[in-house]
Motif scaffolding. Structure first.
Motif, PDB file in Angstrom:
ATOM      1  N   PHE A   1      -9.709 -11.790  55.894  1.00  0.00           N
ATOM      2  CA  PHE A   1     -10.644 -12.219  56.938  1.00  0.00           C
ATOM      3  C   PHE A   1     -12.065 -12.253  56.392  1.00  0.00           C
ATOM      4  O   PHE A   1     -12.839 -13.159  56.698  1.00  0.00           O
ATOM      5  CB  PHE A   1     -10.551 -11.271  58.131  1.00  0.00           C
ATOM      6  N   HIS A   2     -12.426 -11.212  55.594  1.00  0.00           N
ATOM      7  CA  HIS A   2     -13.752 -11.215  54.966  1.00  0.00           C
ATOM      8  C   HIS A   2     -13.646 -10.708  53.536  1.00  0.00           C
ATOM      9  O   HIS A   2     -12.659 -10.058  53.154  1.00  0.00           O
ATOM     10  CB  HIS A   2     -14.749 -10.377  55.772  1.00  0.00           C
ATOM     11  N   ASP A   3     -14.656 -10.996  52.759  1.00  0.00           N
ATOM     12  CA  ASP A   3     -14.740 -10.552  51.371  1.00  0.00           C
ATOM     13  C   ASP A   3     -15.277  -9.122  51.362  1.00  0.00           C
ATOM     14  O   ASP A   3     -16.433  -8.882  51.758  1.00  0.00           O
ATOM     15  CB  ASP A   3     -15.682 -11.483  50.602  1.00  0.00           C
ATOM     16  N   PRO A   4     -14.502  -8.153  50.945  1.00  0.00           N
ATOM     17  CA  PRO A   4     -14.952  -6.753  50.996  1.00  0.00           C
ATOM     18  C   PRO A   4     -16.185  -6.482  50.141  1.00  0.00           C
ATOM     19  O   PRO A   4     -16.930  -5.546  50.415  1.00  0.00           O
ATOM     20  CB  PRO A   4     -13.736  -5.966  50.492  1.00  0.00           C
ATOM     21  N   ALA A   5     -16.421  -7.299  49.130  1.00  0.00           N
ATOM     22  CA  ALA A   5     -17.596  -7.100  48.278  1.00  0.00           C
ATOM     23  C   ALA A   5     -18.884  -7.520  48.967  1.00  0.00           C
ATOM     24  O   ALA A   5     -19.987  -7.223  48.472  1.00  0.00           O
ATOM     25  CB  ALA A   5     -17.426  -7.883  46.971  1.00  0.00           C
ATOM     26  N   LYS A   6     -18.762  -8.209  50.100  1.00  0.00           N
ATOM     27  CA  LYS A   6     -19.952  -8.731  50.775  1.00  0.00           C
ATOM     28  C   LYS A   6     -20.232  -8.022  52.093  1.00  0.00           C
ATOM     29  O   LYS A   6     -20.968  -8.522  52.940  1.00  0.00           O
ATOM     30  CB  LYS A   6     -19.801 -10.237  50.978  1.00  0.00           C
ATOM     31  N   LEU A   7     -19.693  -6.837  52.245  1.00  0.00           N
ATOM     32  CA  LEU A   7     -20.000  -5.949  53.362  1.00  0.00           C
ATOM     33  C   LEU A   7     -20.660  -4.704  52.796  1.00  0.00           C
ATOM     34  O   LEU A   7     -20.108  -4.049  51.908  1.00  0.00           O
ATOM     35  CB  LEU A   7     -18.729  -5.568  54.125  1.00  0.00           C
ATOM     36  N   HIS A   8     -21.870  -4.374  53.282  1.00  0.00           N
ATOM     37  CA  HIS A   8     -22.674  -3.309  52.685  1.00  0.00           C
ATOM     38  C   HIS A   8     -22.946  -2.186  53.688  1.00  0.00           C
ATOM     39  O   HIS A   8     -23.373  -2.436  54.815  1.00  0.00           O
ATOM     40  CB  HIS A   8     -23.997  -3.876  52.161  1.00  0.00           C
ATOM     41  N   THR A   9     -22.693  -0.967  53.264  1.00  0.00           N
ATOM     42  CA  THR A   9     -22.923   0.217  54.087  1.00  0.00           C
ATOM     43  C   THR A   9     -24.336   0.743  53.846  1.00  0.00           C
ATOM     44  O   THR A   9     -24.791   0.844  52.711  1.00  0.00           O
ATOM     45  CB  THR A   9     -21.901   1.310  53.754  1.00  0.00           C
ATOM     46  N   LEU A  10     -25.009   1.080  54.921  1.00  0.00           N
ATOM     47  CA  LEU A  10     -26.420   1.456  54.848  1.00  0.00           C
ATOM     48  C   LEU A  10     -26.630   2.849  54.245  1.00  0.00           C
ATOM     49  O   LEU A  10     -27.426   3.028  53.325  1.00  0.00           O
ATOM     50  CB  LEU A  10     -27.019   1.392  56.256  1.00  0.00           C
TER      51      LEU A  10
END
Length: 456
Positions: free
Chosen positions: A199-208
């Motif tokens: 569904f999404h690219d895990p490398a393009k989700l960033h945790t603050l």
């Protein structure tokens, strides 16, 4: 002048050299007697369709945005009950709820609402405005305020509001967290890959993983990325701390100025602060507030204005100026303004403005509260469409404003008159757009799409 230089040349307020326009909405108008005008439905402000109609008129006039100021308390609750009962602005619909509805009935105009950094959390604000941005296809704007009244504090389990310095320190960290949450997802993070099952690219989700003085926020934000990079941020603080916060974070700055000289001082002060945050003069649009009463002739405009002023109840009028000049109820309203000490006011900017208004004039108490009622401290312009256009053009070409925030005395009348009579003149002079430049608020304001985080 390059985009990195501070200040503005005549007509240099955007890539097209045209002014920006915002409409400030409060119920059926900012003027305290707007609801009493013949033909006005006082209950209209309780209905979504009123705001949708006003927004559509502003959109027809190609306005950049509509704007809702807000507070989370009835600040005037200490007033004597009979005076309080004459105030039409005490009860209001939460503005994000209004804008969510208006978003479905408009297509281009920006949607700005106030939300406090003192009585919200960064995650709430990031999620609320991120969601509004998505459902409006990139038209959301957050008006950042710190809240100043103890009435608001008491609605959140506190006896008094936080100190001035603490509120602004908190706000700076707050807005930094919000903008970083808005960057949780990269623009192309969602793959919707049915074949591969991603569904999404895990490398393009960033945790603050933010942990600061005031806030500890893990993230990431559970709202998809903004169509305009991130929602626009506006701010209206005129104090030293307010200007610094605006230079750090705001895309649009609302201002109060009665004269071109005062507008220029504020404009240059804010723009001069931008380079320290890696920003250029074109990154921030400064929009002084004006309260226009427009007529086909000057006489018609003055008759409209007088009809409003004559409906101000003196008790309500006195309450409008009491926070700045003290309780004058013991004096005849047609007597000169007494020399009243104004110690202890938390609204330093407005207190100084009251002094400027009264300075050198033989103002009566009635004349002062009429002046405040007319524009709520903003520049009041009463006259023909040509006169109004001339005044706006003069400030714009003098490089003291990138545009203007129309503080509507009554609605929908003021915006109907402005769109019908003033906008065509501004368009004919090449000062204002004939059509929107883009799909998003950021595009129409002539602001670049942000890259990365708010500078620290």
């Amino acid at each position: 002048m390059t985009s990195n230089q501070v200040g503005a040349a005549p007509g240099d307020a955007g890539p097209d050299g045209r002014m920006r326009l915002s409409l400030a909405i409060r119920g059926v108008g900012y003027h305290p007697a707007a609801w009493r005008l013949p033909g006005t439905d006082p209950a209209a402000e309780q209905r979504l369709q009123h705001y949708a109609e006003v927004a559509r008129i502003a959109e027809r006039g190609k306005f950049d945005m509509i704007f809702f100021a807000d507070t989370v308390a009835i600040r005037e609750s200490a007033l004597e009950p009979d005076t309080l009962a004459r105030n039409s602005t005490l009860a209001r619909i939460e503005p994000l709820m209004i804008l969510a509805g208006v978003a479905s009935q408009t297509s281009r105009i920006g949607l700005a609402a106030t939300a406090s950094t003192t009585y919200n959390t960064p995650y709430q604000i990031a999620r609320h405005f991120g969601s509004l941005d998505l459902i409006s296809n990139g038209r959301a704007c957050w008006n950042l305020v710190t809240s100043w009244s103890d009435a608001e504090a008491r609605n959140f389990g506190l006896d008094v509001n936080a100190s001035y310095g603490d509120r602004y320190d908190r706000a700076r960290e707050f807005v930094g967290v919000v903008t970083r949450l808005w960057n949780s997802w990269e623009d192309d993070a969602f793959l919707f890959d049915k074949q591969g099952g991603l569904f999404h690219d895990p490398a393009k989700l960033h945790t603050l993983d933010h942990e600061g003085r005031y806030y500890k926020v893990k993230g990431p934000l559970n709202v998809p990325p903004s169509p305009q990079g991130r929602p626009v941020i506006c701010e209206a603080g005129a104090s030293e701390a307010g200007q610094e916060l605006a230079a750090y974070s705001a895309d649009v700055v609302y201002a109060i100025a009665q004269t071109e000289e005062a507008a220029g001082r504020f404009y240059r002060s804010v723009k001069a602060r931008l380079p320290k945050y890696g920003r250029s003069a074109s990154d921030v649009k400064i929009m002084p507030g004006i309260s226009p009463i427009v007529g086909k002739t000057e006489a018609e405009a003055r008759a409209k204005f007088r009809a409003l002023q004559d409906l101000i109840d003196p008790r309500l009028g006195l309450s409008l100026i009491a926070p700045y000049v003290g309780d004058l109820s013991g004096y005849p309203v047609d007597s000169p303004i007494p020399d009243v000490a104004m110690q202890g006011s938390t609204l330093e900017t407005m207190r100084k403005l009251m002094k400027e208004i009264a300075a050198g004039r033989e103002l009566t108490i009635r004349a002062l509260y009429e002046h405040v009622a007319a524009g709520r401290g903003h520049w009041t312009l009463v006259g023909s469409a040509e006169y109004i256009a001339d005044q706006l053009e003069a400030w714009f070409r003098a490089g003291v404003a990138d545009g203007f925030n129309i503080v509507a005395a009554h609605l929908p009348g003021v915006i109907e008159d402005f769109v019908e009579l003033v906008v065509p003149i501004l368009q004919e002079r090449g000062l204002f757009r004939r059509d929107y430049e883009g799909e998003t608020l950021r595009e129409n304001l002539g602001l670049r799409k942000p890259v990365g985080l708010v500078a620290g």
